[in-house]
Design an enzyme around this catalytic site. Structure first.
Site, PDB file in Angstrom:
ATOM      1  NE  ARG A 144       9.994  -8.122 -15.859  1.00 60.98           N
ATOM      2  CZ  ARG A 144      10.125  -7.488 -17.024  1.00 60.98           C
ATOM      3  NH1 ARG A 144      11.054  -7.884 -17.874  1.00 60.98           N
ATOM      4  NH2 ARG A 144       9.335  -6.488 -17.338  1.00 60.98           N
ATOM      5  CB  SER A 187      15.223  -4.737  -8.976  1.00 66.12           C
ATOM      6  OG  SER A 187      14.844  -4.897 -10.339  1.00 66.12           O
ATOM      7  CE  LYS A 205       5.720  -2.098 -14.146  1.00 68.64           C
ATOM      8  NZ  LYS A 205       4.961  -3.195 -13.487  1.00 68.64           N
ATOM      9  CE  LYS A 256       8.551  -1.039 -11.177  1.00 72.06           C
ATOM     10  NZ  LYS A 256       7.680  -2.171 -10.803  1.00 72.06           N
ATOM     11  CE1 TYR A 291      12.924  -4.103  -3.855  1.00 75.15           C
ATOM     12  CE2 TYR A 291      13.842  -2.643  -5.522  1.00 75.15           C
ATOM     13  CZ  TYR A 291      12.910  -3.591  -5.133  1.00 75.15           C
ATOM     14  OH  TYR A 291      11.959  -4.014  -6.031  1.00 75.15           O
TER      15      TYR A 291
END
Length: 333
Positions: A212, A282, A202, A256, A321
Site C-alpha cells: 500500500r 510485500s 484473498k 493471497k 518481488y
C-alpha cells in the site's frame, strides 16, 4: 496403497541425503524461472527509479524504466510481469474514472512493453484502490463498499487493459460476481484469448502494508477491507470462492498472501487441479529482506526456501518481488 517401511537398520532414510547428487535424484519439487511472475510498480515521469522504503530493493519505475525491467525479465527467463500503478493523488477520485482511462499508467506501460518486449506476458491488476480517493477496491457510499456498481466499473477497467494488450488480467478486488461479468465482457468485445487469473482467495491480511505504501494507497485508505477480503480464520470458504470463480470463467486462481496460507494453496490444488498461484506479498518480502539486512538470516537461502514452499504446497507459480534475484541464482547453476 499404504506401504509400511521396514525398521532400522534395514531402512536408513539418510542414505538418500548423503550427497548433493543423491539429494537431487530424489528431490520431489523443483523451482525454475518458469514458475515466476514479477510484480513491478509503475509511476509517472521519465528515467525514474524511486526506491520504496518499506521494500528494500524494490523501486517504482517510470514507463521507460518499466520497459527496461521487462527486457531484463525476459532475458532472465521470467515469463510474466505484473503491473501495479502508483497514481498521482490528483487523479484519484470518488468515481475512479482514471481506472479505465486508455492512457493511464498501467495501459501506457502495457502498450510500451508489448512493442519493445512482445515475448513477455503482461499481467494487470483490476481493482479500484489505486484510483480511489478512499483507498478502497470498490466504490464507497455512506461508508459501505458497493458491490454491483463496483463490478460495472471493474468491467470497464478490464476492457481498457485488454485493449492495451494485457495477456493476463488479475481481478484482485474480491467483489462478488466480477469474474463472470469480466469474462462475458471480454468475450463480447473480441478479447476471448485474454486470460483471467482470479485473486479467488484473498485474505484481509496485515501483510499488505508495504504494498500500500508502494502504490500510494496507505494514506488514502479509510477503514479496512474486512467486508470484502476474506477472514484469515476461514479455509472452507476459500474453496467455495475458488469453485465460484472457476465456474464463472477464471483460467487460473490465486491465493493471497502466500506463506501464511500454504494450507489453502494445498487444498485448492488438491480439490480443483487448476493452475494455482500464490502471491508472496510485500510484507513477506519485507520481513525476509529486513532480517537478511540485519544479518539474522541468510537472505539468499531464505528466499529460495520460501519459494520452494509454494511449489511443495502445490502451486504452479508464484508472484514474488524476488523474481529477478532468484532467476539470476537459478540461471547460475
Amino acid at each position: 496403497m499404504t506401504v509400511t517401511p521396514p525398521a532400522f537398520p534395514t531402512a536408513r532414510p539418510r542414505r538418500t541425503r548423503q550427497s548433493a547428487a543423491i539429494r537431487g535424484l530424489v528431490r520431489e519439487n523443483t523451482l525454475s524461472t518458469d514458475d515466476l511472475i514479477w510484480p513491478i510498480f509503475v509511476r509517472d515521469g521519465e528515467g525514474v527509479e524511486e526506491p520504496v522504503p518499506s521494500m528494500p530493493g524494490v523501486v517504482r519505475r517510470s514507463v521507460d524504466k518499466i520497459v527496461e525491467a521487462a527486457r531484463e525479465a525476459a532475458d532472465l527467463g521470467i515469463p510474466a510481469i505484473c503491473l501495479f500503478p502508483y497514481t498521482d493523488p490528483a487523479l484519484k477520485t470518488e468515481d475512479c474514472a482514471e481506472a479505465w482511462n486508455p492512457n493511464n499508467l498501467s495501459n501506457r506501460a502495457t502498450r510500451a512493453i508489448k512493442v519493445a518486449v512482445p515475448e513477455i506476458a503482461v499481467m494487470t491488476d483490476v481493482a479500484l484502490d489505486p484510483y480511489n480517493i478512499n483507498g478502497h477496491d470498490g466504490f464507497v457510499v455512506d461508508g459501505q463498499i458497493l458491490n454491483d456498481e463496483t463490478v460495472e466499473a471493474l468491467v470497464k477497467q478490464a476492457l481498457s487493459q485488454a485493449e492495451a494488450g494485457a495477456d493476463i488480467i488479475g481481478p484482485s478486488d474480491m467483489m462478488d460476481g466480477r469474474i463472470g461479468a469480466i469474462r462475458d465482457a471480454l468475450e463480447t468485445n473480441g478479447h476471448s484469448d485474454v486470460m483471467l487469473l482470479s485473486y479467488a482467495a484473498k485474505y484481509a491480511s496485515a501483510f499488505y502494508g508495504p504494498f500500500r505504501d508502494a502504490v500510494g494507497a496507505s494514506g488514502a485508505l479509510k477503514g479496512d477491507k474486512t467486508t470484502y477480503q476474506m477472514d484469515p480464520a476461514n479455509s472452507d470458504e476459500a474453496l467455495r470462492l475458488v469453485a465460484r470463480d472457476i465456474s464463472e470463467g477464471a483460467d487460473m486462481v490465486m491465493v493471497k498472501p502466500g506463506m501464511p496460507y500454504l494450507d489453502i494453496c494445498r487444498r485448492v490444488k488438491d480439490r480443483f487441479g487448476v493452475p494455482t498461484y500464490a502471491y508472496q506479498v510485500s510484507g513477506e518480502y519485507a520481513m525476509i529482506m529486513g532480517a537478511a539486512q540485519n544479518g539474522w538470516i541468510d537472505g539468499d537461502k531464505a528466499m529460495v526456501e520460501s519459494l520452494m514452499a509454494f511449489k511443495r504446497a502445490g502451486c504452479d507459480g508464484i508472484l514474488t518481488y524476488f523474481a529477478p534475484a532468484v532467476a539470476r541464482k537459478l540461471n547460475a547453476r
